[in-house]
Design a protein around this motif. Structure first.
Motif, PDB file in Angstrom:
ATOM      1  N   GLU A   1      36.221 -92.298 -61.736  1.00 42.70           N
ATOM      2  CA  GLU A   1      37.304 -93.155 -61.254  1.00 42.70           C
ATOM      3  C   GLU A   1      37.960 -92.631 -59.970  1.00 42.70           C
ATOM      4  O   GLU A   1      38.857 -93.288 -59.434  1.00 42.70           O
ATOM      5  CB  GLU A   1      38.375 -93.303 -62.344  1.00 42.70           C
ATOM      6  N   PHE A   2      37.515 -91.467 -59.478  1.00 38.81           N
ATOM      7  CA  PHE A   2      38.100 -90.935 -58.245  1.00 38.81           C
ATOM      8  C   PHE A   2      37.019 -90.617 -57.220  1.00 38.81           C
ATOM      9  O   PHE A   2      37.019 -91.155 -56.109  1.00 38.81           O
ATOM     10  CB  PHE A   2      38.935 -89.692 -58.543  1.00 38.81           C
TER      11      PHE A   2
ATOM     12  N   THR B   1      34.682 -98.590 -58.716  1.00 37.81           N
ATOM     13  CA  THR B   1      33.926 -97.820 -59.693  1.00 37.81           C
ATOM     14  C   THR B   1      32.550 -98.475 -59.829  1.00 37.81           C
ATOM     15  O   THR B   1      32.289 -99.518 -59.223  1.00 37.81           O
ATOM     16  CB  THR B   1      34.638 -97.839 -61.048  1.00 37.81           C
TER      17      THR B   1
ATOM     18  N   ARG C   1      46.504 -93.352 -59.163  1.00 38.93           N
ATOM     19  CA  ARG C   1      46.015 -94.366 -60.098  1.00 38.93           C
ATOM     20  C   ARG C   1      45.158 -93.747 -61.197  1.00 38.93           C
ATOM     21  O   ARG C   1      45.297 -94.098 -62.377  1.00 38.93           O
ATOM     22  CB  ARG C   1      45.200 -95.407 -59.333  1.00 38.93           C
ATOM     23  N   THR C   2      44.285 -92.818 -60.814  1.00 35.14           N
ATOM     24  CA  THR C   2      43.319 -92.258 -61.761  1.00 35.14           C
ATOM     25  C   THR C   2      43.890 -91.100 -62.566  1.00 35.14           C
ATOM     26  O   THR C   2      43.916 -91.135 -63.799  1.00 35.14           O
ATOM     27  CB  THR C   2      42.058 -91.784 -61.008  1.00 35.14           C
ATOM     28  N   VAL C   3      44.335 -90.060 -61.868  1.00 37.14           N
ATOM     29  CA  VAL C   3      44.750 -88.831 -62.558  1.00 37.14           C
ATOM     30  C   VAL C   3      46.117 -88.981 -63.208  1.00 37.14           C
ATOM     31  O   VAL C   3      46.308 -88.578 -64.368  1.00 37.14           O
ATOM     32  CB  VAL C   3      44.742 -87.636 -61.573  1.00 37.14           C
TER      33      VAL C   3
ATOM     34  N   TYR D   1      37.158 -88.780 -65.806  1.00 42.78           N
ATOM     35  CA  TYR D   1      37.947 -89.670 -64.949  1.00 42.78           C
ATOM     36  C   TYR D   1      37.798 -89.292 -63.475  1.00 42.78           C
ATOM     37  O   TYR D   1      37.662 -90.159 -62.611  1.00 42.78           O
ATOM     38  CB  TYR D   1      39.420 -89.629 -65.345  1.00 42.78           C
ATOM     39  N   VAL D   2      37.868 -88.000 -63.183  1.00 43.18           N
ATOM     40  CA  VAL D   2      37.770 -87.557 -61.788  1.00 43.18           C
ATOM     41  C   VAL D   2      36.443 -87.984 -61.170  1.00 43.18           C
ATOM     42  O   VAL D   2      36.392 -88.457 -60.031  1.00 43.18           O
ATOM     43  CB  VAL D   2      37.953 -86.025 -61.695  1.00 43.18           C
TER      44      VAL D   2
ATOM     45  N   GLY E   1      37.863 -98.419 -53.443  1.00 43.03           N
ATOM     46  CA  GLY E   1      38.266 -98.130 -54.821  1.00 43.03           C
ATOM     47  C   GLY E   1      37.339 -98.660 -55.881  1.00 43.03           C
ATOM     48  O   GLY E   1      37.750 -98.867 -57.030  1.00 43.03           O
TER      49      GLY E   1
ATOM     50  N   PRO F   1      43.064 -92.095 -50.494  1.00 38.61           N
ATOM     51  CA  PRO F   1      42.713 -91.127 -51.545  1.00 38.61           C
ATOM     52  C   PRO F   1      43.910 -90.751 -52.411  1.00 38.61           C
ATOM     53  O   PRO F   1      43.768 -90.560 -53.625  1.00 38.61           O
ATOM     54  CB  PRO F   1      42.192 -89.926 -50.746  1.00 38.61           C
TER      55      PRO F   1
ATOM     56  N   MET G   1      44.420 -93.449 -54.941  1.00 38.34           N
ATOM     57  CA  MET G   1      43.391 -93.364 -55.966  1.00 38.34           C
ATOM     58  C   MET G   1      43.669 -92.203 -56.912  1.00 38.34           C
ATOM     59  O   MET G   1      43.426 -92.295 -58.126  1.00 38.34           O
ATOM     60  CB  MET G   1      42.011 -93.198 -55.323  1.00 38.34           C
ATOM     61  N   PHE G   2      44.193 -91.105 -56.366  1.00 42.34           N
ATOM     62  CA  PHE G   2      44.555 -89.961 -57.211  1.00 42.34           C
ATOM     63  C   PHE G   2      45.673 -90.354 -58.173  1.00 42.34           C
ATOM     64  O   PHE G   2      45.614 -90.056 -59.372  1.00 42.34           O
ATOM     65  CB  PHE G   2      44.990 -88.785 -56.338  1.00 42.34           C
TER      66      PHE G   2
END
Length: 255
Positions: free
Chosen positions: A125-126, A137, A163-165, A121-122, A135, A157, A160-161
């Motif tokens: 997706e990040f 992918t 949303r993703t992590v 994911y990191v 943003g 960022p 995005m963190f």
């Protein structure tokens, strides 16, 4: 170009999601191979099988009776086999060494899976969306889908963190994954039901929201837009300047 929110259609979002999921599974599998060397499972499973074999020899039967063999048994034989299986189960539940090995297997499986999912994911997706901007992918890039804040400004960022992590990895993937691992090793508990609830929420929330918004977008306050028709501003000040320019041009035309 329009500064209003031009949400990406499902015809673009779904293929982008499918491509991202395929890439995620490929990268995750690669990390699984790497992490399996750090968190071995097979040796512990073999030890558990050895303990089970000892109890089967001691009680003169099988813990798990093969289905084909069970069907061929008479009613009396089935009753005797089930009694032996129950005795072996009770013995295993009281065997501290077997329970410790089972716990180690569960921990190693979850650690291996969780780290593989997190790394995938990191990266996909990040890190990649930060490099591609807006943003995006790889899947979103291919189908012209981008992310922005709900006010029309570029995602940060931190968003995005989140949303993703926090959203995609932790809530939408890791909690259900932990529940699956617990079910696999025969451990129940509140976390298992939490995982089921999260899975149901992932299906219900997009259907219940007017714009088909996922949990991760709700957590990060982001929206998927069609990049071909959406204007994304660098800041609120840039948006205000654009509005002012449009208003000035309109006033000038009317005069």
């Amino acid at each position: 170009m329009n500064y209003d929110i031009q949400r990406a259609s499902m015809l673009k979002r779904i293929p982008a999601w499918v491509l991202d999921m395929i890439l995620l599974l490929v990268v995750m599998t690669g990390f699984l191979v790497l992490w399996s060397r750090v968190f071995p499972v097979t040796p512990h499973v073999e030890e558990i099988d050895g303990i089970i074999a000892q109890y089967e020899q001691q009680y003169g039967g099988h813990w798990n009776i093969p289905a084909e063999e069970y069907e061929k048994m008479t009613d009396a034989e089935k009753e005797a086999a089930e009694k032996i299986s129950l005795e072996i189960s009770n013995a295993l539940n009281q065997d501290e060494a077997a329970l410790a090995l089972l716990e180690t297997v569960a921990i190693n499986i979850f650690a291996m899976l969780s780290l593989s999912v997190l790394c995938a994911y990191v990266i996909l997706e990040f890190v990649i969306p930060l490099l591609l901007k807006n943003g995006q992918t790889l899947g979103k890039k291919c189908f012209g889908v981008a992310l922005m804040r709900k006010d029309g400004v570029k995602v940060t960022p931190f968003m995005m963190f989140a949303r993703t992590v926090l959203g995609k990895c932790t809530v939408e993937t890791m909690i259900p994954l932990l529940s699956a691992v617990m079910l696999f090793v025969g451990i129940g508990g509140p976390l298992f039901f939490l995982g089921v609830a999260v899975l149901l929420a992932q299906l219900i929330v997009p259907l219940a929201t007017r714009n088909k918004t996922g949990i991760h977008d709700i957590m990060a306050c982001t929206v998927a837009v069609d990049l071909s028709s959406q204007m994304i501003f660098d800041s609120l000040e840039a948006m205000e300047a654009y509005h002012a320019e449009i208003y000035a041009d309109k006033t000038s035309d009317e005069a």
